[in-house]
Scaffold this active site. Structure first.
Site, PDB file in Angstrom:
ATOM      1  N   ASP A 220      -1.612  -1.233  -3.958  1.00  0.00           N
ATOM      2  CA  ASP A 220      -1.899  -0.490  -5.185  1.00  0.00           C
ATOM      3  C   ASP A 220      -0.736  -0.562  -6.164  1.00  0.00           C
ATOM      4  O   ASP A 220       0.319  -1.125  -5.863  1.00  0.00           O
ATOM      5  CB  ASP A 220      -2.251   0.969  -4.839  1.00  0.00           C
ATOM      6  CG  ASP A 220      -1.277   1.529  -3.808  1.00  0.00           C
ATOM      7  OD1 ASP A 220      -0.062   1.456  -4.062  1.00  0.00           O
ATOM      8  OD2 ASP A 220      -1.723   2.002  -2.734  1.00  0.00           O
TER       9      ASP A 220
ATOM     10  N   ASP B 132      -8.318 -15.628 -17.611  1.00  0.00           N
ATOM     11  CA  ASP B 132      -9.149 -16.166 -16.538  1.00  0.00           C
ATOM     12  C   ASP B 132     -10.284 -17.059 -17.044  1.00  0.00           C
ATOM     13  O   ASP B 132     -10.964 -16.704 -18.017  1.00  0.00           O
ATOM     14  CB  ASP B 132      -9.756 -14.967 -15.780  1.00  0.00           C
ATOM     15  CG  ASP B 132     -10.522 -15.381 -14.544  1.00  0.00           C
ATOM     16  OD1 ASP B 132      -9.875 -15.843 -13.593  1.00  0.00           O
ATOM     17  OD2 ASP B 132     -11.761 -15.257 -14.528  1.00  0.00           O
TER      18      ASP B 132
ATOM     19  N   ASN C 223      -0.286   4.517  -0.272  1.00  0.00           N
ATOM     20  CA  ASN C 223      -0.902   5.774   0.169  1.00  0.00           C
ATOM     21  C   ASN C 223      -1.696   5.674   1.469  1.00  0.00           C
ATOM     22  O   ASN C 223      -2.524   6.526   1.770  1.00  0.00           O
ATOM     23  CB  ASN C 223      -1.786   6.351  -0.954  1.00  0.00           C
ATOM     24  CG  ASN C 223      -2.933   5.405  -1.291  1.00  0.00           C
ATOM     25  OD1 ASN C 223      -2.943   4.260  -0.843  1.00  0.00           O
ATOM     26  ND2 ASN C 223      -3.881   5.882  -2.058  1.00  0.00           N
TER      27      ASN C 223
ATOM     28  N   ASP D 245      -4.043  -9.628 -16.309  1.00  0.00           N
ATOM     29  CA  ASP D 245      -5.053 -10.667 -16.190  1.00  0.00           C
ATOM     30  C   ASP D 245      -6.200 -10.292 -17.129  1.00  0.00           C
ATOM     31  O   ASP D 245      -6.572  -9.120 -17.208  1.00  0.00           O
ATOM     32  CB  ASP D 245      -5.560 -10.702 -14.734  1.00  0.00           C
ATOM     33  CG  ASP D 245      -5.879 -12.104 -14.263  1.00  0.00           C
ATOM     34  OD1 ASP D 245      -6.657 -12.766 -14.968  1.00  0.00           O
ATOM     35  OD2 ASP D 245      -5.364 -12.509 -13.210  1.00  0.00           O
TER      36      ASP D 245
ATOM     37  N   HIS E 236      -3.409 -17.177  -6.009  1.00  0.00           N
ATOM     38  CA  HIS E 236      -4.355 -16.478  -5.136  1.00  0.00           C
ATOM     39  C   HIS E 236      -5.625 -17.271  -4.845  1.00  0.00           C
ATOM     40  O   HIS E 236      -6.492 -16.794  -4.118  1.00  0.00           O
ATOM     41  CB  HIS E 236      -4.712 -15.132  -5.777  1.00  0.00           C
ATOM     42  CG  HIS E 236      -5.441 -15.331  -7.077  1.00  0.00           C
ATOM     43  ND1 HIS E 236      -4.838 -15.896  -8.183  1.00  0.00           N
ATOM     44  CD2 HIS E 236      -6.706 -15.082  -7.451  1.00  0.00           C
ATOM     45  CE1 HIS E 236      -5.714 -15.982  -9.157  1.00  0.00           C
ATOM     46  NE2 HIS E 236      -6.861 -15.484  -8.746  1.00  0.00           N
ATOM     47  N   ASP E 237      -5.763 -18.444  -5.472  1.00  0.00           N
ATOM     48  CA  ASP E 237      -6.945 -19.274  -5.215  1.00  0.00           C
ATOM     49  C   ASP E 237      -6.589 -20.524  -4.416  1.00  0.00           C
ATOM     50  O   ASP E 237      -7.465 -21.329  -4.094  1.00  0.00           O
ATOM     51  CB  ASP E 237      -7.568 -19.750  -6.538  1.00  0.00           C
ATOM     52  CG  ASP E 237      -8.129 -18.615  -7.374  1.00  0.00           C
ATOM     53  OD1 ASP E 237      -8.553 -17.598  -6.794  1.00  0.00           O
ATOM     54  OD2 ASP E 237      -8.141 -18.749  -8.611  1.00  0.00           O
TER      55      ASP E 237
ATOM     56  N   ASP F 171       0.858  -1.192   0.000  1.00  0.00           N
ATOM     57  CA  ASP F 171       0.000   0.000   0.000  1.00  0.00           C
ATOM     58  C   ASP F 171       0.896   1.246   0.000  1.00  0.00           C
ATOM     59  O   ASP F 171       1.687   1.434   0.920  1.00  0.00           O
ATOM     60  CB  ASP F 171      -0.888  -0.048   1.260  1.00  0.00           C
ATOM     61  CG  ASP F 171      -1.696   1.225   1.445  1.00  0.00           C
ATOM     62  OD1 ASP F 171      -1.883   1.954   0.451  1.00  0.00           O
ATOM     63  OD2 ASP F 171      -2.139   1.476   2.588  1.00  0.00           O
TER      64      ASP F 171
ATOM     65  N   ASP G 211      -4.143   3.699   2.654  1.00  0.00           N
ATOM     66  CA  ASP G 211      -5.568   3.421   2.818  1.00  0.00           C
ATOM     67  C   ASP G 211      -5.803   1.944   3.166  1.00  0.00           C
ATOM     68  O   ASP G 211      -6.942   1.473   3.165  1.00  0.00           O
ATOM     69  CB  ASP G 211      -6.372   3.822   1.572  1.00  0.00           C
ATOM     70  CG  ASP G 211      -5.946   3.056   0.335  1.00  0.00           C
ATOM     71  OD1 ASP G 211      -5.013   2.230   0.423  1.00  0.00           O
ATOM     72  OD2 ASP G 211      -6.544   3.282  -0.736  1.00  0.00           O
TER      73      ASP G 211
ATOM     74  N   GLU H  40      -5.911 -19.983 -17.852  1.00  0.00           N
ATOM     75  CA  GLU H  40      -6.487 -20.739 -16.756  1.00  0.00           C
ATOM     76  C   GLU H  40      -7.594 -21.575 -17.395  1.00  0.00           C
ATOM     77  O   GLU H  40      -8.727 -21.132 -17.527  1.00  0.00           O
ATOM     78  CB  GLU H  40      -7.072 -19.815 -15.680  1.00  0.00           C
ATOM     79  CG  GLU H  40      -7.472 -20.612 -14.454  1.00  0.00           C
ATOM     80  CD  GLU H  40      -8.515 -19.934 -13.582  1.00  0.00           C
ATOM     81  OE1 GLU H  40      -8.507 -20.203 -12.388  1.00  0.00           O
ATOM     82  OE2 GLU H  40      -9.330 -19.148 -14.082  1.00  0.00           O
TER      83      GLU H  40
HETATM   84  C1  NOJ Z   1     -10.389 -17.668 -11.449  1.00  0.00           C
HETATM   85  C2  NOJ Z   1      -9.674 -16.657 -10.615  1.00  0.00           C
HETATM   86  O1  NOJ Z   1      -8.365 -17.081 -10.396  1.00  0.00           O
HETATM   87  C3  NOJ Z   1     -10.472 -16.503  -9.351  1.00  0.00           C
HETATM   88  O2  NOJ Z   1      -9.805 -15.763  -8.370  1.00  0.00           O
HETATM   89  C4  NOJ Z   1     -11.801 -15.890  -9.724  1.00  0.00           C
HETATM   90  O3  NOJ Z   1     -12.613 -15.839  -8.581  1.00  0.00           O
HETATM   91  C5  NOJ Z   1     -12.520 -16.702 -10.804  1.00  0.00           C
HETATM   92  N1  NOJ Z   1     -11.643 -17.138 -11.860  1.00  0.00           N
HETATM   93  C6  NOJ Z   1     -13.629 -15.907 -11.420  1.00  0.00           C
HETATM   94  O4  NOJ Z   1     -13.107 -14.883 -12.216  1.00  0.00           O
HETATM   95 CA    CA Z   2      -3.421   2.087  -1.282  1.00  0.00          CA
END
Ligand code: NOJ
Ligand code: CA
Length: 555
Positions: A29, A197, A23, A98, A327-328, A21, A25, A254
């Site tokens: 970013d 995605d 700034n 992405d 991230h999933d 971050d 908040d 993906e």
């Molecule tokens: C796959 C992404 O990696 C995930 O984070 C997202 O929730 C779903 N696709 C829907 O876009």
């Molecule tokens: Ca920020």
């Protein structure tokens, strides 16, 4: 396979909301990323994949785009992104964005116009069905029906993911054309390519027939009804032809669930994409069907078999994207190493195991520090829409609140989304204000400041490992060499990377005890590993607990 520039990349994935971050908040970013480019350069990565930064109501943290050509104000302005691209380029780091084109946000102008006026051309940009009853029994990925009622009208719209993520109607040519224009526009901004995605969902089964339910909710997973559905080839081919082919760019899809015998169409010489993520071994603990909430126990042998099956398929047709986190997914140390998650030798061994597979390696932010999962004690601590949904669904299935929490914790996407720990101070140096999601409890111990420049740290191991692949004496074999499995005992994963000139046997002991293995050839030379001592005697190797070792074989 003819050599391609993107085979040499090491890609680092950034979840912008949680990286830095700039700034105060509490939200990461774009400027925060720019601030940390020197850290990334020092680590040795050559490309960044930045999760969505487009304008979005953030219901799914940016995977719900409300304007494809504008940025979310909390992430910054276009100038900030231009600066990031420029500053990254100066350090020879490329930027991959992405691309979320299976669905948009329900706050996208197209969807709003479609709702306002069913006669407008935008209505057909989405998937609507008229009627007073839910059109079929398909279940969305985040739970509940794929259909959501349009308020005030006898009509439903379709969403593969959350309710605020209506699917775009790829059957509509005008829509496709708008998307292609947008993709080309982005590629003209100087980005190196896209991670694409959820692209396997763009073609639906147009009979819309209900199926045999696979849960107590009477629904059936939409992955069974509209993922990689016949006819998808036409759209994917057109997408490639109208966009990617016109630029020198890289594409990583993906594309979950592509059958192995269809891989040629996806990543073959004339494939739709340069590489795809294969989730078969990442998801080896996930059950399907009515017991979806259970975690399947697995063995190292099974992990080994799944990885090798994937590698051999990908090698047959083309190239792949190797990863152990994103991230999933939960943190790799927690998922794959379990009680050994805090053992740095084990974390390094695991890292080397996937890093030297054949393909382009991806590193998810914090993986290079050996970050671990974060156990939350109440549902209020979660942000991830899918975790929240799973919690309530498990309770409906008869689990107690405690059991539901336990289940959700294991696989929650929030495990990997905790703010990046830059140092051990308040809020981990991520922000000056309370971060949007709690830091992990471990941050005073596991943070970048504690590891950068510290001999023996996990970070320094990653740095060395990246340099060894990129510019070490065996780079040609480790990047371009073929791969084949090497037979071992149950707790050891081993493979060979080879060219006509050399052969390197890579062994990884997943056990906390010593393991003896028989090497295929005698008197190999140890090249590299995570521990100082390597004990080879003739064709016998005695692997120490959690040892990773690369051995050059006599040819
Ligand atoms: C796959 C992404 O990696 C995930 O984070 C997202 O929730 C779903 N696709 C829907 O876009
Ligand atoms: Ca920020």
């Amino acid at each position: 396979m003819e050599r391609k520039w993107w085979q040499e990349e090491v890609i680092y994935q950034i979840y912008p909301k949680s990286f830095k971050d700039s700034n105060g908040d509490g939200i990461g970013d774009i400027r925060g990323i720019t601030e940390k480019l020197d850290y990334l350069k020092d680590l040795g990565v050559t490309m960044l994949w930045i999760c969505p930064v487009y304008r979005s109501p953030m219901d799914d943290n940016g995977y719900d785009v409300s304007d494809y050509r504008a940025l979310a104000p909390e992430f910054g302005e276009m100038e900030d992104l231009e600066e990031l691209i420029r500053e990254a380029k100066r350090r020879e780091i490329k930027i991959m964005m992405d691309l979320v084109i299976n669905h948009s946000s329900d706050e996208h102008e197209w969807f709003r116009k479609a709702l306002e006026d069913p006669e407008s051309r935008y209505h057909d940009y989405y998937v609507f069905k008229e009627g007073t009853e839910i059109p079929n029994n398909w279940r969305s990925i985040f739970g509940g029906s794929v259909w959501e009622k349009v308020p005030g009208r006898d009509e439903y719209y379709y969403h593969t993911f959350g309710k605020k993520q209506p699917d775009l109607n790829w059957e509509n040519e005008e829509l496709r054309k708008e998307l292609y224009d947008m993709v080309n526009w982005w590629l003209d901004q100087g980005i190196a390519g896209f991670r694409i995605d959820a692209i396997s969902f763009i073609k639906k089964d147009l009979t819309w027939e209900s199926r045999e339910p696979d849960g107590v909710d009477g629904l059936v997973k939409c992955t069974k009804t509209s993922r990689n559905w016949p006819g998808i080839e036409k759209f994917l081919y057109e997408l490639r032809n109208e966009t990617f082919d016109k630029h020198c760019c890289v594409t990583v899809a993906e594309a979950a669930g592509v059958p192995y015998d269809k891989m040629d169409e996806f990543i073959g010489e004339d494939g739709f994409f340069d590489m795809i993520f294969d989730f078969r071994y990442a998801d080896l603990d996930i059950a399907s069907g009515s017991e979806w909430f259970k975690r399947i126990p697995w063995t190292v042998k099974e992990l080994n078999e799944k990885i090798m099956a994937s590698q051999m398929t990908m090698q047959k047709y083309g190239w792949t994207a190797n990863f152990i986190e994103n991230h999933d997914q939960p943190r790799a140390a927690s998922k794959y190493l379990k009680e050994a998650q805090d053992n740095p030798d084990a974390v390094k061994m695991m890292a080397a195991m996937y890093f030297f597979l054949r393909g382009t390696p991806f590193i998810y932010q914090g993986q290079e520090l050996g970050m671990v999962d974060f156990e939350r004690t109440s549902i209020e601590q979660f942000n991830d829409i899918s975790s929240i949904d799973q919690y309530y669904r498990s309770i409906e299935e008869g689990l107690t609140e405690d059991e539901a929490l336990k289940i959700v914790n294991l696989r929650s996407r929030d495990n990997a989304r905790t703010p990046f720990p830059w140092n051990g101070e308040k809020y981990g140096g991520f922000s000056e204000e309370t971060p949007w999601l709690e830091m992990t409890e471990e941050y005073p111990k596991i943070n970048a400041n504690a590891q950068v420049g510290q001999q023996g740290s996990i970070y320094e191991f990653y740095r060395e490992m990246i340099a060894y692949r990129q510019s070490g004496p065996h780079r040609d074999t480790l990047i371009y060499g073929a791969i084949e499995p090497v037979e071992t005992g149950d707790d050891v994963i081993a493979y060979r990377r080879y060219t006509d000139e050399e052969s390197i046997c890579c062994l990884f002991n997943f056990s906390g005890e010593e393991r003896e293995e028989t090497l295929p050839s005698e008197n190999g030379t140890p090249l590299w590993g995570n521990l100082d001592h390597v004990s080879v005697d003739g064709n016998k190797i005695r692997l120490q607990p959690y040892q990773a070792v690369l051995i050059k074989e006599k040819m």
